[in-house]
Design a protein around this motif. Sequence first.
Motif, PDB file in Angstrom:
ATOM      1  N   SER A   1      66.085  -4.850   6.712  1.00 55.07           N
ATOM      2  CA  SER A   1      65.446  -6.168   6.582  1.00 55.07           C
ATOM      3  C   SER A   1      65.921  -7.120   7.676  1.00 55.07           C
ATOM      4  CB  SER A   1      65.674  -6.763   5.186  1.00 55.07           C
ATOM      5  OG  SER A   1      67.035  -6.903   4.905  1.00 55.07           O
ATOM      6  N   ARG A   2      67.185  -7.006   8.082  1.00 56.90           N
ATOM      7  CA  ARG A   2      67.675  -7.832   9.205  1.00 56.90           C
ATOM      8  C   ARG A   2      66.943  -7.466  10.492  1.00 56.90           C
ATOM      9  NH1 ARG A   2      72.775  -7.113   6.706  1.00 56.90           N
ATOM     10  NH2 ARG A   2      73.287  -5.429   8.146  1.00 56.90           N
ATOM     11  N   GLN A   3      66.676  -6.177  10.675  1.00 61.41           N
ATOM     12  CA  GLN A   3      65.920  -5.740  11.852  1.00 61.41           C
ATOM     13  C   GLN A   3      64.500  -6.295  11.815  1.00 61.41           C
ATOM     14  OE1 GLN A   3      66.277  -1.474  11.799  1.00 61.41           O
ATOM     15  NE2 GLN A   3      68.296  -1.503  12.751  1.00 61.41           N
ATOM     16  N   THR A   4      63.892  -6.318  10.641  1.00 62.12           N
ATOM     17  CA  THR A   4      62.539  -6.873  10.502  1.00 62.12           C
ATOM     18  C   THR A   4      62.536  -8.349  10.886  1.00 62.12           C
ATOM     19  OG1 THR A   4      61.966  -5.296   8.766  1.00 62.12           O
ATOM     20  CG2 THR A   4      60.650  -7.320   8.869  1.00 62.12           C
ATOM     21  N   VAL A   5      63.504  -9.084  10.377  1.00 64.83           N
ATOM     22  CA  VAL A   5      63.601 -10.514  10.699  1.00 64.83           C
ATOM     23  C   VAL A   5      63.836 -10.697  12.195  1.00 64.83           C
ATOM     24  CG1 VAL A   5      65.008 -12.599  10.379  1.00 64.83           C
ATOM     25  CG2 VAL A   5      64.275 -11.252   8.392  1.00 64.83           C
ATOM     26  N   ASP A   6      64.714  -9.907  12.784  1.00 66.65           N
ATOM     27  CA  ASP A   6      64.973 -10.002  14.230  1.00 66.65           C
ATOM     28  C   ASP A   6      63.700  -9.754  15.028  1.00 66.65           C
ATOM     29  OD1 ASP A   6      67.641 -10.596  13.909  1.00 66.65           O
ATOM     30  OD2 ASP A   6      68.340  -8.546  14.283  1.00 66.65           O
ATOM     31  N   VAL A   7      62.946  -8.735  14.658  1.00 70.55           N
ATOM     32  CA  VAL A   7      61.698  -8.411  15.364  1.00 70.55           C
ATOM     33  C   VAL A   7      60.705  -9.561  15.217  1.00 70.55           C
ATOM     34  CG1 VAL A   7      59.689  -6.857  15.293  1.00 70.55           C
ATOM     35  CG2 VAL A   7      61.989  -5.911  15.241  1.00 70.55           C
ATOM     36  N   LEU A   8      60.638 -10.162  14.048  1.00 69.97           N
ATOM     37  CA  LEU A   8      59.737 -11.303  13.834  1.00 69.97           C
ATOM     38  C   LEU A   8      60.151 -12.497  14.694  1.00 69.97           C
ATOM     39  CD1 LEU A   8      59.275 -11.035   9.978  1.00 69.97           C
ATOM     40  CD2 LEU A   8      57.441 -10.874  11.692  1.00 69.97           C
ATOM     41  N   LEU A   9      61.432 -12.762  14.766  1.00 71.27           N
ATOM     42  CA  LEU A   9      61.906 -13.902  15.560  1.00 71.27           C
ATOM     43  C   LEU A   9      61.703 -13.658  17.057  1.00 71.27           C
ATOM     44  CD1 LEU A   9      65.139 -14.953  13.630  1.00 71.27           C
ATOM     45  CD2 LEU A   9      62.814 -15.858  13.419  1.00 71.27           C
ATOM     46  N   GLU A  10      61.936 -12.430  17.503  1.00 71.26           N
ATOM     47  CA  GLU A  10      61.696 -12.108  18.913  1.00 71.26           C
ATOM     48  C   GLU A  10      60.211 -12.233  19.256  1.00 71.26           C
ATOM     49  OE1 GLU A  10      63.489  -8.240  19.385  1.00 71.26           O
ATOM     50  OE2 GLU A  10      65.476  -9.053  18.902  1.00 71.26           O
ATOM     51  N   ALA A  11      59.334 -11.769  18.362  1.00 73.77           N
ATOM     52  CA  ALA A  11      57.893 -11.897  18.591  1.00 73.77           C
ATOM     53  C   ALA A  11      57.483 -13.368  18.610  1.00 73.77           C
ATOM     54  CB  ALA A  11      57.117 -11.127  17.516  1.00 73.77           C
TER      55      ALA A  11
END
Length: 173
Positions: A18-28
């Motif tokens: 879930s942290r990876q998902t949030v990171d990917v969302l913030l980078e996008a």
Amino acid sequence: MARRPRTTPRKTATQERSRQTVDVLLEATARILVKDGYDKASTNRIAVAAGVSIGSLYQYFPSKEALVAAVIDRHMGEMLELVREELVEVATRPVDVVVRKLVAAMIDAHRADPKLHRVLVEQIPRTGRLENIEAMDRETYNWLTPIWKRIAMSLASPIWTLPAFVVVKTVEA
């Protein structure tokens, strides 16, 4: 009167995936803001750019404003950490070393991603993150105050609060 959108995350990512998902969302979100600007960013575009379902996006963030606020918080945190590391290194050094290092550290922090920084600074009022900027300034000022106080005492000067304030405000400007 229009209701202000919620800018806090719905929940905190605790597990690695879930942290990876949030990171990917913030980078996008950051990429879209830099490339197309705030007005053209949308939760749908961000989800597509991140390769995440819109449902997953909404699981963590209630709105585009919440995503932008999270990007602001992350970016400011990274900048603050860069400055903090440099100040710790020179805390006991002479004033000329401290000032040079502080100015260089703050400039380096602003160079980290200048296009993103510019877009985020423009959006801070929309996301209600002005208090975060003030908190960052206060924290930097609080780190500097004991350094200036030490320097002022060595120079037998009673004025030690003003230089810290001036340096923080000048470099940020």
